[in-house]
Design a protein around this motif. Structure first.
Motif, PDB file in Angstrom:
ATOM      1  N   ILE A  35       0.836  -1.203   0.000  1.00 41.68           N
ATOM      2  CA  ILE A  35       0.000   0.000   0.000  1.00 41.68           C
ATOM      3  C   ILE A  35       0.869   1.251   0.000  1.00 41.68           C
ATOM      4  O   ILE A  35       0.619   2.216  -0.734  1.00 41.68           O
ATOM      5  N   ALA A  36       1.914   1.236   0.843  1.00 49.08           N
ATOM      6  CA  ALA A  36       2.812   2.382   0.926  1.00 49.08           C
ATOM      7  C   ALA A  36       3.522   2.625  -0.412  1.00 49.08           C
ATOM      8  O   ALA A  36       3.732   3.773  -0.807  1.00 49.08           O
ATOM      9  N   MET A  56       2.101  13.851   6.583  1.00 47.29           N
ATOM     10  CA  MET A  56       3.079  13.601   7.631  1.00 47.29           C
ATOM     11  C   MET A  56       2.447  13.704   9.015  1.00 47.29           C
ATOM     12  O   MET A  56       2.668  12.848   9.875  1.00 47.29           O
ATOM     13  N   VAL A  57       1.651  14.742   9.214  1.00 47.43           N
ATOM     14  CA  VAL A  57       0.967  14.907  10.503  1.00 47.43           C
ATOM     15  C   VAL A  57       0.002  13.755  10.744  1.00 47.43           C
ATOM     16  O   VAL A  57      -0.082  13.197  11.850  1.00 47.43           O
ATOM     17  N   LEU A  58      -0.731  13.378   9.693  1.00 49.63           N
ATOM     18  CA  LEU A  58      -1.680  12.270   9.808  1.00 49.63           C
ATOM     19  C   LEU A  58      -0.953  10.972  10.122  1.00 49.63           C
ATOM     20  O   LEU A  58      -1.366  10.208  11.013  1.00 49.63           O
ATOM     21  N   GLY A  59       0.133  10.715   9.404  1.00 51.69           N
ATOM     22  CA  GLY A  59       0.897   9.495   9.632  1.00 51.69           C
ATOM     23  C   GLY A  59       1.478   9.450  11.039  1.00 51.69           C
ATOM     24  O   GLY A  59       1.470   8.394  11.691  1.00 51.69           O
ATOM     25  N   PHE A  60       1.968  10.590  11.513  1.00 47.19           N
ATOM     26  CA  PHE A  60       2.530  10.646  12.867  1.00 47.19           C
ATOM     27  C   PHE A  60       1.455  10.343  13.899  1.00 47.19           C
ATOM     28  O   PHE A  60       1.676   9.573  14.838  1.00 47.19           O
ATOM     29  N   GLY A  61       0.281  10.925  13.722  1.00 49.99           N
ATOM     30  CA  GLY A  61      -0.813  10.678  14.660  1.00 49.99           C
ATOM     31  C   GLY A  61      -1.274   9.234  14.639  1.00 49.99           C
ATOM     32  O   GLY A  61      -1.518   8.634  15.696  1.00 49.99           O
ATOM     33  N   LEU A  62      -1.385   8.668  13.449  1.00 49.01           N
ATOM     34  CA  LEU A  62      -1.806   7.272  13.333  1.00 49.01           C
ATOM     35  C   LEU A  62      -0.751   6.333  13.915  1.00 49.01           C
ATOM     36  O   LEU A  62      -1.085   5.299  14.505  1.00 49.01           O
ATOM     37  N   TYR A  80      -2.281   4.575   7.726  1.00 47.97           N
ATOM     38  CA  TYR A  80      -0.897   4.944   8.004  1.00 47.97           C
ATOM     39  C   TYR A  80      -0.025   4.642   6.786  1.00 47.97           C
ATOM     40  O   TYR A  80       0.834   5.454   6.410  1.00 47.97           O
ATOM     41  N   SER A  81      -0.253   3.499   6.154  1.00 49.51           N
ATOM     42  CA  SER A  81       0.538   3.113   4.984  1.00 49.51           C
ATOM     43  C   SER A  81       0.354   4.095   3.842  1.00 49.51           C
ATOM     44  O   SER A  81       1.315   4.454   3.152  1.00 49.51           O
ATOM     45  N   VAL A  82      -0.874   4.543   3.628  1.00 48.40           N
ATOM     46  CA  VAL A  82      -1.143   5.518   2.571  1.00 48.40           C
ATOM     47  C   VAL A  82      -0.454   6.847   2.883  1.00 48.40           C
ATOM     48  O   VAL A  82       0.226   7.432   2.034  1.00 48.40           O
ATOM     49  N   ALA A  83      -0.635   7.314   4.113  1.00 42.91           N
ATOM     50  CA  ALA A  83      -0.072   8.611   4.495  1.00 42.91           C
ATOM     51  C   ALA A  83       1.446   8.619   4.413  1.00 42.91           C
ATOM     52  O   ALA A  83       2.054   9.494   3.770  1.00 42.91           O
ATOM     53  N   MET A  84       2.092   7.645   5.033  1.00 37.22           N
ATOM     54  CA  MET A  84       3.544   7.621   5.043  1.00 37.22           C
ATOM     55  C   MET A  84       4.113   7.224   3.691  1.00 37.22           C
ATOM     56  O   MET A  84       5.207   7.666   3.319  1.00 37.22           O
ATOM     57  N   GLY A  85       3.385   6.426   2.946  1.00 42.85           N
ATOM     58  CA  GLY A  85       3.832   6.099   1.584  1.00 42.85           C
ATOM     59  C   GLY A  85       3.889   7.341   0.725  1.00 42.85           C
ATOM     60  O   GLY A  85       4.850   7.554  -0.039  1.00 42.85           O
TER      61      GLY A  85
END
Length: 229
Positions: A35-36, A56-62, A80-85
């Motif tokens: 997914i990432a 980045m903010v979303l991924g950090f929070g998740l 998280y995979s989508v956001a950080m990917g």
């Protein structure tokens, strides 16, 4: 390690017929990586600073939610995979413009590090003691605070630079990431031995994904800094 295990035991009921399996952890980790990777392609192709910051903010929070609330790991893992990917795709594109050709090398190096750490842990060369876990936690927390401080403008040598200082910073970050990998592998082993419900596989996979992201980012920094020396 015992405290993490106790937290997971409280979050997941004990299994009587089916246990969490390490190959199940790896399959779930593979799905997160896939997914990432797809999100990373979008991040590479469509650079947008506002979207990067949001992701980045979303991924950090998740990441925090999935780490401290094990029962949420399965739900937040895809997001998280989508956001950080997406973030890693944009970061990879930026580093590629600075040092051409390092992204494929970073991907191969990250994969090799993962396999190497797994083999070392499996062989029992590195002993993950409670003290090891404690030191890893403190080091990781301190490193994250330094990164956040650098992002808001605090002048920290190497945190936002390439070259010799960036190389040293990247090596420190990679060392902490490797420590986290060993802790994650040990946690996955204890989960398998404890006979907890298969849903806990998502938590173990989620933790491994967090460490893999940290490995990849620091490998990119090391490679880019090496070329800029």
């Amino acid at each position: 390690m015992e405290s993490a295990l106790i937290r997971m035991q409280k979050s997941f009921p004990s299994a009587t017929t089916t246990q969490a399996r390490f190959d199940g952890v790896l399959s779930k980790l593979a799905s997160m990586v896939g997914i990432a990777a797809l999100a990373g392609i979008l991040g590479w192709q469509f650079p947008n600073p506002a979207l990067y910051l949001t992701a980045m903010v979303l991924g950090f929070g998740l990441g925090i939610a999935g780490s401290f609330k094990p029962h949420l790991a399965q739900k937040v893992a895809p997001f998280y995979s989508v956001a950080m990917g997406f973030v890693l795709g944009g970061l990879s594109a930026a580093y590629s413009n600075i040092a051409h050709g390092i992204v494929p090398t970073a991907i191969i190096a990250t994969s090799g590090i993962f396999v190497g750490c797994f083999a070392i842990h499996k062989a029992g060369i590195v002993k993950v003691t409670p003290r090891f876990v404690q030191v890893t936690g403190v080091a990781t927390f301190a490193f994250v605070i330094v990164i956040i401080a650098a992002m808001i403008g605090v002048p920290i040598p190497g945190a936002r630079d390439l070259g010799p200082k960036g190389l040293i910073f990247g090596v420190i970050g990679l060392g902490i990431a490797l420590m986290n990998l060993f802790v994650d592998f040990e946690r996955a082993r204890k989960v398998e031995e404890a006979g907890m419900a298969p849903e806990v596989e998502w938590f173990a996979a989620f933790q491994l994904m967090l460490s893999l992201v940290m490995v990849y980012v620091n490998v990119l920094r090391i490679l880019a800094s090496s070329q800029r020396r």
